[in-house]
Write a protein that holds these residues in place. Structure first.
Motif, PDB file in Angstrom:
ATOM      1  N   VAL A  86       0.842  -1.190   0.000  1.00 36.73           N
ATOM      2  CA  VAL A  86       0.000   0.000   0.000  1.00 36.73           C
ATOM      3  C   VAL A  86       0.872   1.232   0.000  1.00 36.73           C
ATOM      4  O   VAL A  86       0.554   2.247  -0.574  1.00 36.73           O
ATOM      5  CB  VAL A  86      -0.952   0.034   1.205  1.00 36.73           C
ATOM      6  CG1 VAL A  86      -1.850   1.267   1.161  1.00 36.73           C
ATOM      7  CG2 VAL A  86      -1.790  -1.207   1.235  1.00 36.73           C
ATOM      8  N   SER A  87       2.016   1.154   0.634  1.00 32.26           N
ATOM      9  CA  SER A  87       2.640   2.411   0.985  1.00 32.26           C
ATOM     10  C   SER A  87       4.162   2.491   0.942  1.00 32.26           C
ATOM     11  O   SER A  87       4.697   3.452   1.410  1.00 32.26           O
ATOM     12  CB  SER A  87       2.213   2.718   2.404  1.00 32.26           C
ATOM     13  OG  SER A  87       2.560   1.636   3.215  1.00 32.26           O
ATOM     14  N   GLU A 117      -5.368   7.465  -6.027  1.00 34.20           N
ATOM     15  CA  GLU A 117      -4.540   8.564  -5.549  1.00 34.20           C
ATOM     16  C   GLU A 117      -5.448   9.786  -5.465  1.00 34.20           C
ATOM     17  O   GLU A 117      -6.309   9.985  -6.337  1.00 34.20           O
ATOM     18  CB  GLU A 117      -3.434   8.820  -6.591  1.00 34.20           C
ATOM     19  CG  GLU A 117      -2.352   9.764  -6.161  1.00 34.20           C
ATOM     20  CD  GLU A 117      -1.237   9.052  -5.394  1.00 34.20           C
ATOM     21  OE1 GLU A 117      -1.259   7.809  -5.281  1.00 34.20           O
ATOM     22  OE2 GLU A 117      -0.351   9.768  -4.899  1.00 34.20           O
TER      23      GLU A 117
HETATM   24  N1  DAH Z   1       2.344   5.814  -3.407  1.00 35.48           N
HETATM   25  C1  DAH Z   1       2.379   5.224  -2.087  1.00 35.48           C
HETATM   26  C2  DAH Z   1       2.373   3.698  -2.246  1.00 35.48           C
HETATM   27  O1  DAH Z   1       2.011   3.171  -3.225  1.00 35.48           O
HETATM   28  C3  DAH Z   1       1.225   5.660  -1.214  1.00 35.48           C
HETATM   29  C4  DAH Z   1       1.214   7.126  -0.955  1.00 35.48           C
HETATM   30  C5  DAH Z   1       1.855   7.638   0.140  1.00 35.48           C
HETATM   31  C6  DAH Z   1       0.567   7.992  -1.826  1.00 35.48           C
HETATM   32  C7  DAH Z   1       1.872   8.993   0.412  1.00 35.48           C
HETATM   33  C8  DAH Z   1       0.573   9.375  -1.581  1.00 35.48           C
HETATM   34  C9  DAH Z   1       1.228   9.852  -0.464  1.00 35.48           C
HETATM   35  O2  DAH Z   1      -0.025  10.249  -2.378  1.00 35.48           O
HETATM   36  O3  DAH Z   1       1.182  11.179  -0.221  1.00 35.48           O
HETATM   37  O4  DAH Z   1       2.720   2.987  -1.409  1.00 35.48           O
END
Ligand code: DAH
Length: 445
Positions: A9-10, A171
């Motif tokens: 996820v993150s 997103e």
């Molecule tokens: N892109 C990250 C992931 O796939 C998740 C994420 C974190 C998106 C922080 C965001 C952010 O827009 O601000 O794990």
């Protein structure tokens, strides 16, 4: 030895086995005779980074999040309905440059997500996006100030009931002018969102918006940054209430519980993760934060400050719709698809559980060669498709005299739609073995 790598996820650290390989592919997934591969109707030259398999390529056009009545599409719709005045995008191509996926978002050159063992590369210059954040700069460049974007994302991973190399993310982002008008806009929105939450049955375990370990960016006004972080949290608490409140029996006795956790992402500061207590477990559902000013600078956006979040759809859909295996999202079986209606959270009724068939394979790895678990999993996935339910390494042994490594994997084959014959599985397993020998030069034990 286990080491910190990154969750789906993150990009938050989690524990998993295996070395990360940053350059030069270690196996030949593409036959030497092939000079190009086709992805989404385009031809690309292959090189030492190419690791995308036909099993993956064949799914790049499917866009489950746009298939009417599919649970992922219903969940997308539910999330979009919480942001009615935002732009909603949902059909961006998954092909992006590594620059767009990583560099534009300030990922360091040695970030583990860049490794060929973790991401799918078409070649050195083109990959499948690993997260929807890859489109942040593009959205801001278009002049969008409030937007949601839903898309399929790709990460090489282990195989089990909750991991699939393709999943979906939403997103979201919002930016404000850094002048008095912008300040007024955030304050008014914070007041509106706070009053909505005050009436709801929700317990929020919060943490400071800004702290020494989760700092304000040096080019931000701390007061403004704090208000933006607050707006992000209020907005997401309301979203979570809408999504989980729609499905769970929230009551005075059983309020919805949400907790905020400090996090780190290269492209936000302060950064957070959010967990929701649902069906007896804490579920990590999203990452978010105050957008790094460098991202807005790259997009040519001036005098703005804002937030962004990225949320994984499968994990949430699995609990909301009671879907027990992530492969089911890809099922074309009418017994699966017909259970869902557009916009409704119907609880999935399993139609049958077919028997498992376990097959072990033990082999010696060639000397001076490291076989990454994701390489093994991709080979099995590419050979067996969705007939493979999970793969476990059950033995790892280094011969004390020869120093050779021996591995044993247990592959669990089980179809979601039918019973498999022993003959069929023996055939698949023998193909796995031949490809293991061919691609990695292993010696079967
Ligand atoms: N892109 C990250 C992931 O796939 C998740 C994420 C974190 C998106 C922080 C965001 C952010 O827009 O601000 O794990």
């Amino acid at each position: 030895m286990s080491r910190a790598v990154f969750c789906r996820v993150s990009w938050a650290p989690c524990l998993r086995l295996g070395p990360r390989i940053f350059s030069a592919r270690i196996s030949s997934i593409v036959p030497p005779s092939k000079t190009h591969i086709e992805v989404l109707g385009q031809q690309f030259p292959v090189d030492d980074y190419t690791n995308i398999t036909p099993a993956i390529t064949s799914k790049t056009a499917l866009k489950l999040h746009l298939q009417p009545s599919h649970p992922l599409s219903t969940l997308r719709g539910l999330i979009e309905s919480a942001y009615p005045d935002f732009t909603h995008a949902s059909s961006m191509s998954p092909l992006v440059t590594p620059f767009k996926n990583f560099d534009e978002l300030s990922f360091p050159a040695d970030h583990p997500g860049r490794a060929v063992t973790d991401s799918y590369y078409v070649n050195r210059n083109m990959m499948l996006r690993t997260h929807t954040s890859a489109h942040e700069v593009e959205m801001f460049k278009k002049g969008e100030t409030k937007w949601l974007l839903t898309a399929d994302v790709y990460r090489r991973d282990e195989i089990d009931a909750s991991h699939y190399p393709i999943f979906h993310q939403v997103e979201g982002a919002r930016i404000f002018d850094t002048d008095a008008n912008g300040l007024k806009e955030v304050e008014e929105d914070n007041a509106r969102l706070s009053s909505l939450l005050a009436q709801a049955n929700i317990i929020i375990e919060d943490i400071p918006h800004i702290s020494p370990t989760n700092p304000v960016q040096h080019d931000h006004d701390p007061v403004f940054s704090e208000l933006v972080a607050k707006n992000l949290k209020l907005s997401l608490n309301n979203l979570i209430l809408k999504v989980f409140g729609a499905a769970s029996n929230i009551s005075k006795e059983q309020p919805l519980r949400v907790r905020w956790i400090e996090a780190y992402f290269p492209f936000t500061s302060p950064s957070f993760e959010v967990e929701v207590f649902f069906q007896g477990k804490w579920l990590e559902i999203l990452g978010c934060g105050v957008i790094r000013q460098a991202t807005l600078d790259t997009a040519g956006v001036q005098n703005k400050i804002g937030w962004a979040f990225g949320l994984g759809l499968e994990r949430i859909a699995m609990v909301l719709f009671s879907i027990p295996d992530i492969r089911l999202f890809w099922s074309q079986d009418p017994r699966f698809l017909s259970q869902f209606e557009d916009g409704k959270i119907n609880v999935f009724q399993p139609y049958s559980k077919y028997p498992s068939c376990f097959k072990d394979v033990s082999f010696w790895v060639p000397k001076d060669f490291e076989l990454h678990e994701n390489d093994f999993c991709d080979l099995v996935r590419d050979t067996a498709g969705d007939l493979v339910e999970d793969v476990k390494r059950i033995d790892h042994f280094v011969h004390p005299k020869t120093n050779r490594t021996s591995l044993c994997y247990r592959v669990n084959y089980r179809s979601m739609d039918r019973s498999l014959s022993n003959e069929e599985i023996n055939h698949v397993q023998s193909q796995v073995i031949s490809r293991l020998k061919e691609q990695f030069g292993v010696e079967i034990r």
